[in-house]
Design a protein around this motif. Sequence first.
Motif, PDB file in Angstrom:
ATOM      1  N   ASN A 205      27.962  57.246  35.359  1.00  0.00           N
ATOM      2  CA  ASN A 205      28.525  58.456  34.750  1.00  0.00           C
ATOM      3  C   ASN A 205      29.940  58.207  34.226  1.00  0.00           C
ATOM      4  N   ASP A 206      30.142  57.008  33.689  1.00  0.00           N
ATOM      5  CA  ASP A 206      31.444  56.566  33.193  1.00  0.00           C
ATOM      6  C   ASP A 206      31.495  56.769  31.666  1.00  0.00           C
ATOM      7  N   TYR A 207      31.955  57.938  31.247  1.00  0.00           N
ATOM      8  CA  TYR A 207      31.978  58.263  29.816  1.00  0.00           C
ATOM      9  C   TYR A 207      32.860  57.292  29.039  1.00  0.00           C
ATOM     10  N   GLU A 208      34.048  56.993  29.559  1.00  0.00           N
ATOM     11  CA  GLU A 208      34.971  56.097  28.859  1.00  0.00           C
ATOM     12  C   GLU A 208      34.360  54.702  28.693  1.00  0.00           C
ATOM     13  N   GLY A 209      33.745  54.201  29.743  1.00  0.00           N
ATOM     14  CA  GLY A 209      33.113  52.895  29.652  1.00  0.00           C
ATOM     15  C   GLY A 209      31.982  52.881  28.639  1.00  0.00           C
ATOM     16  N   MET A 210      31.290  54.015  28.533  1.00  0.00           N
ATOM     17  CA  MET A 210      30.199  54.119  27.567  1.00  0.00           C
ATOM     18  C   MET A 210      30.721  54.065  26.139  1.00  0.00           C
ATOM     19  N   VAL A 211      31.690  54.946  25.811  1.00  0.00           N
ATOM     20  CA  VAL A 211      32.122  55.041  24.415  1.00  0.00           C
ATOM     21  C   VAL A 211      32.895  53.808  23.962  1.00  0.00           C
ATOM     22  N   GLN A 212      33.507  53.095  24.906  1.00  0.00           N
ATOM     23  CA  GLN A 212      34.258  51.898  24.533  1.00  0.00           C
ATOM     24  C   GLN A 212      33.342  50.716  24.198  1.00  0.00           C
ATOM     25  N   ASN A 213      32.062  50.830  24.563  1.00  0.00           N
ATOM     26  CA  ASN A 213      31.151  49.703  24.360  1.00  0.00           C
ATOM     27  C   ASN A 213      29.970  50.034  23.461  1.00  0.00           C
TER      28      ASN A 213
END
Length: 286
Positions: A205-213
């Motif tokens: 549930n890591d939104y930042e990690g998702m959008v950065q990759n």
Amino acid sequence: MEWIERAPAKINLTLDVLFKRDDNYHELEMIMSSVDLADHLTFTPLDEDTVEVFTNKAFLPVDRRNHVHQAAKLIKKEYDIQTGIRIEIDKKIPVAAGLGGGSTDAAATLRALNRIWNLNLSTDQLIEYGMRIGTDVPHSIIGGTAFVSGRGESVRPIAPVPPCWIVLAKPRLSVSTKAVFRALEVEQLSYKPTSRIVERAIEANDYEGMVQNLGNALEYVTFQRHPQLAQLKERMLRYGMDGVTMSGSGPTIIGFSQNYSRAKRVYNSLRGFCEEVYITRTIKNE
């Protein structure tokens, strides 16, 4: 009696091309998710042995070139169905957009006819038939968020995308998926696969990690052919989207934001630049 089936669009959060296989197809890894932008299909059984397809878009073919027609004909032939079906497609998903519109309509047809004709087909069987129509059909049969690999036949559901708003922007141009893959030279790609990284971020549930990759290996080819798509991606980032990528082989560019007012601002800004712009959200796995 009528049956109505909802057919959601899909987006690619990632599209990794690993290598070209011996069968001349490419080995893929992708994170795909269904979104709340959908076509609706109405099915009416007929006594006559025929398949009739109608759509609210005059430019769409309704014969064997249409994925819905192909799906219905395939099932009729496989199971020697002697009656017919009338299928009306209320088209909301942009056509030739990289959003899987034809594939999700075919998947909806397979699901609906399985019930209407009491075939009792398993999900695996539906996927097998779906692959005979198109590589995006298997994901559309299952829906939700999934790790998709192979040519598209391997679909493994994962956790839902963290809550966010998604802006879809489709310029007025068409992209040939076959032409993009033909022009792709995997050994020259500098793009690093990110599907497994994004899968881990979503599961956490890591939104930042998702959008950065977010990433799409096909951008290299599609942007070379259509530089305005690279400009559109940069524009969406400049307007404040948290992450932006291309869906499928294009031309739709998708941006993510956890802030609705920002997503709405980007939507309004793009409407003068792009003919088809939507705000949507992902659909949770059933």
